[in-house]
Write a protein that holds these residues in place. Structure first.
Motif, short mmCIF file in Angstrom:
data_model
loop_
_atom_site.label_atom_id
_atom_site.label_comp_id
_atom_site.label_asym_id
_atom_site.label_seq_id
_atom_site.Cartn_x
_atom_site.Cartn_y
_atom_site.Cartn_z
N ASN A 159 0.82 -1.21 0.00
CA ASN A 159 0.00 0.00 0.00
C ASN A 159 0.86 1.26 0.00
O ASN A 159 0.50 2.27 -0.62
N ILE A 160 1.99 1.24 0.70
CA ILE A 160 2.93 2.36 0.64
C ILE A 160 3.40 2.56 -0.80
O ILE A 160 3.50 3.69 -1.29
N CYS A 161 3.68 1.46 -1.47
CA CYS A 161 4.09 1.52 -2.87
C CYS A 161 3.04 2.25 -3.70
O CYS A 161 3.37 3.17 -4.47
N LEU A 162 1.78 1.87 -3.57
CA LEU A 162 0.71 2.50 -4.34
C LEU A 162 0.57 3.98 -3.99
O LEU A 162 0.32 4.82 -4.86
N ASP A 163 0.73 4.32 -2.71
CA ASP A 163 0.60 5.71 -2.28
C ASP A 163 1.72 6.59 -2.84
O ASP A 163 1.49 7.77 -3.16
N LEU A 164 2.92 6.04 -2.96
CA LEU A 164 4.08 6.82 -3.40
C LEU A 164 4.31 6.78 -4.91
O LEU A 164 5.18 7.48 -5.43
N ASN A 165 3.53 5.96 -5.62
CA ASN A 165 3.85 5.68 -7.02
C ASN A 165 3.31 6.77 -7.96
O ASN A 165 2.15 6.75 -8.36
N LYS A 166 4.17 7.72 -8.30
CA LYS A 166 3.78 8.80 -9.20
C LYS A 166 4.90 9.16 -10.17
O LYS A 166 4.96 10.28 -10.68
N TYR A 167 5.77 8.21 -10.44
CA TYR A 167 6.94 8.49 -11.27
C TYR A 167 6.94 7.58 -12.50
O TYR A 167 5.89 7.04 -12.88
N ALA A 168 8.08 7.41 -13.13
CA ALA A 168 8.21 6.56 -14.30
C ALA A 168 7.82 5.12 -13.96
O ALA A 168 7.95 4.69 -12.81
N TYR A 169 7.35 4.41 -14.97
CA TYR A 169 6.94 3.01 -14.84
C TYR A 169 5.76 2.85 -13.87
O TYR A 169 5.58 1.80 -13.26
N ARG A 170 4.94 3.90 -13.75
CA ARG A 170 3.85 3.89 -12.78
C ARG A 170 2.89 2.73 -13.01
O ARG A 170 2.52 2.02 -12.06
N ASP A 171 2.46 2.53 -14.25
CA ASP A 171 1.46 1.50 -14.53
C ASP A 171 1.99 0.11 -14.18
O ASP A 171 1.28 -0.71 -13.57
N GLY A 172 3.23 -0.17 -14.55
CA GLY A 172 3.80 -1.48 -14.27
C GLY A 172 3.96 -1.75 -12.79
O GLY A 172 3.66 -2.84 -12.30
N ILE A 173 4.42 -0.75 -12.05
CA ILE A 173 4.60 -0.91 -10.60
C ILE A 173 3.24 -1.06 -9.92
O ILE A 173 3.06 -1.90 -9.03
N ASN A 174 2.25 -0.26 -10.34
CA ASN A 174 0.90 -0.40 -9.78
C ASN A 174 0.35 -1.80 -10.02
O ASN A 174 -0.25 -2.41 -9.13
N ARG A 175 0.52 -2.29 -11.24
CA ARG A 175 0.02 -3.61 -11.58
C ARG A 175 0.61 -4.68 -10.67
O ARG A 175 -0.09 -5.56 -10.16
N GLN A 176 1.92 -4.58 -10.43
CA GLN A 176 2.59 -5.58 -9.59
C GLN A 176 2.12 -5.49 -8.14
O GLN A 176 1.89 -6.51 -7.48
N ALA A 177 1.97 -4.26 -7.63
CA ALA A 177 1.54 -4.10 -6.24
C ALA A 177 0.11 -4.59 -6.05
O ALA A 177 -0.21 -5.26 -5.06
N GLN A 178 -0.76 -4.29 -7.00
CA GLN A 178 -2.15 -4.72 -6.89
C GLN A 178 -2.27 -6.24 -7.01
O GLN A 178 -3.06 -6.87 -6.29
N ALA A 179 -1.48 -6.81 -7.91
CA ALA A 179 -1.48 -8.28 -8.04
C ALA A 179 -0.98 -8.94 -6.75
O ALA A 179 -1.51 -9.96 -6.31
N ALA A 180 0.01 -8.31 -6.12
CA ALA A 180 0.54 -8.86 -4.86
C ALA A 180 -0.49 -8.79 -3.75
O ALA A 180 -0.62 -9.70 -2.93
N LEU A 181 -1.25 -7.70 -3.71
CA LEU A 181 -2.32 -7.57 -2.70
C LEU A 181 -3.41 -8.62 -2.94
O LEU A 181 -3.93 -9.21 -1.97
N ARG A 182 -3.77 -8.84 -4.19
CA ARG A 182 -4.78 -9.88 -4.48
C ARG A 182 -4.27 -11.26 -4.04
O ARG A 182 -5.03 -12.08 -3.53
N GLU A 183 -2.98 -11.49 -4.24
CA GLU A 183 -2.40 -12.78 -3.85
C GLU A 183 -2.49 -12.98 -2.34
O GLU A 183 -2.74 -14.09 -1.86
N LEU A 184 -2.30 -11.90 -1.58
CA LEU A 184 -2.40 -12.00 -0.12
C LEU A 184 -3.81 -12.36 0.33
O LEU A 184 -4.00 -13.00 1.37
N ASP A 185 -4.81 -11.94 -0.46
CA ASP A 185 -6.21 -12.14 -0.07
C ASP A 185 -6.75 -13.51 -0.44
O ASP A 185 -7.88 -13.85 -0.08
N LYS A 186 -5.95 -14.31 -1.13
CA LYS A 186 -6.43 -15.63 -1.54
C LYS A 186 -6.48 -16.59 -0.34
O LYS A 186 -5.66 -16.51 0.55
#
Length: 487
Positions: A460-487
């Motif tokens: 979640n810190i990653c998503l909050d701080l993510n406003k630079y280059a490669y934003r979409d890719g980093i967001n995708r990875q962080a969100q996928a990781a959060l979904r994995e935790l919820d399984k």
């Protein structure tokens, strides 16, 4: 290059049960010739076996043109493919004899259009085509043979897993349900059911390697798969190429160079243009002057649009590291003559090489050492520079980041976590993608050690701080990781 091949899905028959349907491959001999990049041989058999514009003729033609286009990544070629494939889809829709073969061909062509338009950052078209592919399979997939179901459901499953959370609700509104897709399990079944040496075996291998290399959280996942399989079919240029990139991502630059160099001597022609680009990259990480030779070969080929800015940037940075400013200036001039970049890697390369202040040569050397997998040497040099002082602010943060990534890859988890936290604490001074990526990597490490709540915190810190280059890719990875935790 990211690169996927074919996909399709139908939730009901894709759960992994053994199916009695006959597995009927569509012309494996022609497909194998095209996979071996023998277009002449494949075209000869195509003309002999199928009437022009028959469903199988269109399907194989689309297959051939997709492979050619994915190896060039040209905007003009992609627009031409879109135009030609629109005609193919219309012919398939109007054909009374198309049947299920026509449905399979149409689904694959929509998939090809999705992948190719994504390569030139036309994401709206790419999404539309992917949904069109899904709808065909949802409507007709029960009649597809088992190999097509495993393969296409597998790829769709992997791709839909990458969609950012904010778009999932739109998929549901469109009636798309991804839970029935087989993902990696489907790809494994497709690969595992094929006989050695067949086109299906080659396709399955490429699909497994590409999916693991591009989307797994483990950078060594694809290379581990390759090693477990004993590097089969390495004589095929596409397989050798993907094996080399997998070795590089796993941190084994020397093996990547050996794979790419085999059969490509200084005066020999590479199998395709991007081969020279990747040889340039790997040679750069080895600090070899040959890197510039291969970058120049790649840049002299006018057939491709992507990674030109990146190649110019890396060639310039080789000379910057070695204190040759005149050569750096020449590449900056060359950069200005290029068209606007199409992908994020080229956009970032343009920003770096066009900046009023070029990157610090010492930091560039650390970057190249890390990217090549020379972690011990990189970490040692980072520590030396940090102790010596004289580097502060964003540059100090980048040194810490490289040190943390080396510690992470060397398995020194407590040290890596501590250093990543030092990078995050400097967020207001660094102003770079390395801050959210440090939080992302810390999340991965906490998850690996079983500390799931801390992992969630740092994703979640990653998503909050993510406003630079490669934003979409980093967001995708962080969100996928959060979904994995919820399984």
């Amino acid at each position: 290059m990211r690169k996927g091949f074919l996909i399709v899905l139908y939730a009901l028959l894709l759960s992994g049960t053994i199916l009695s349907a006959q597995s009927i491959p569509f012309d494996p001999e022609i497909r194998k010739l095209y996979l071996d990049l023998d277009t002449v041989g494949g075209n000869r058999l195509l003309a002999q076996r199928y009437p022009v514009n028959s469903p199988d003729f269109i399907r194989l033609t689309g297959y051939r043109e997709f492979l050619i286009n994915i190896l060039h990544q040209s905007k003009i070629r992609t627009e031409k493919f879109k135009s030609e494939s629109s005609v193919w889809i219309q012919l398939l829709d109007k054909s009374r004899n198309a049947g299920i073969s026509g449905q399979a061909a149409s689904a694959e062509i929509h998939l090809y259009r999705s992948i190719l338009t994504a390569q030139i950052s036309d994401y709206k078209t790419s999404a539309t085509e992917l949904i069109s592919c899904y709808k065909i399979i949802a409507r007709s997939g029960m009649d597809f043979n088992v190999n097509d179901r495993n393969k296409l459901s597998g790829i769709l499953g992997v791709l839909f897993q990458q969609i950012p959370d904010q778009y999932i609700k739109y998929l549901k509104l469109l009636g798309i349900r991804t839970s029935g897709l087989s993902g990696y399990n489907g790809l494994e079944r497709f690969y595992g059911s094929a006989l050695p040496g067949t086109a299906q075996r080659m396709e399955g291998y490429l699909l497994m390697v590409t999916a693991l290399k591009e989307f797994s959280q483990d950078p060594g996942a694809a290379w581990s798969f390759i090693q477990s399989e004993g590097s089969p079919m390495i004589e095929n240029p596409l397989i050798r190429y993907q094996c080399a990139l997998s070795a590089l991502k796993a941190g084994d630059c020397n093996t990547a160079v050996n794979l790419l160099e085999t059969g490509v001597r200084p005066n020999a022609k590479a199998p395709f243009s991007y081969w020279n680009y990747q040889l340039g990259r790997t040679k750069l990480y080895q600090d070899s002057p040959e890197s510039v030779v291969y970058f120049d070969k790649f840049l002299s080929d006018p057939s491709s649009d992507n990674y030109k800015h990146s190649a110019i940037s890396m060639a310039a940075f080789y000379f910057l590291v070695h204190g040759k400013q005149d050569q750096v200036n020449q590449y900056i001039i060359n950069l200005r003559n290029l068209n606007a970049p199409l992908n994020m890697i080229d956009k970032q390369a343009l920003i770096e090489l066009s900046a009023a202040k070029l990157p610090n040569p010492y930091l560039l050397r650390m970057r190249f050492l890390f990217d090549g997998g020379y972690y011990e040497e990189c970490m040692k040099d980072c520590v030396t520079l940090l102790l010596a002082g004289g580097i502060s602010g964003p540059e100090d943060g980048e040194l810490l980041y490289r040190k943390a990534r080396c510690e992470q890859r060397l398995g020194r988890t407590p040290a890596a976590l501590k250093t990543f936290q030092e990078v995050i604490a400097r967020a207001d001074r660094i102003n770079s993608y390395i801050v959210p990526n440090s939080a992302l990597q810390a999340g991965y490490l906490y998850k690996k050690t079983g500390q799931k709540e801390l992992a969630r915190k740092y994703y979640n810190i990653c998503l909050d701080l993510n406003k630079y280059a490669y934003r979409d890719g980093i967001n995708r990875q962080a969100q996928a990781a959060l979904r994995e935790l919820d399984k």
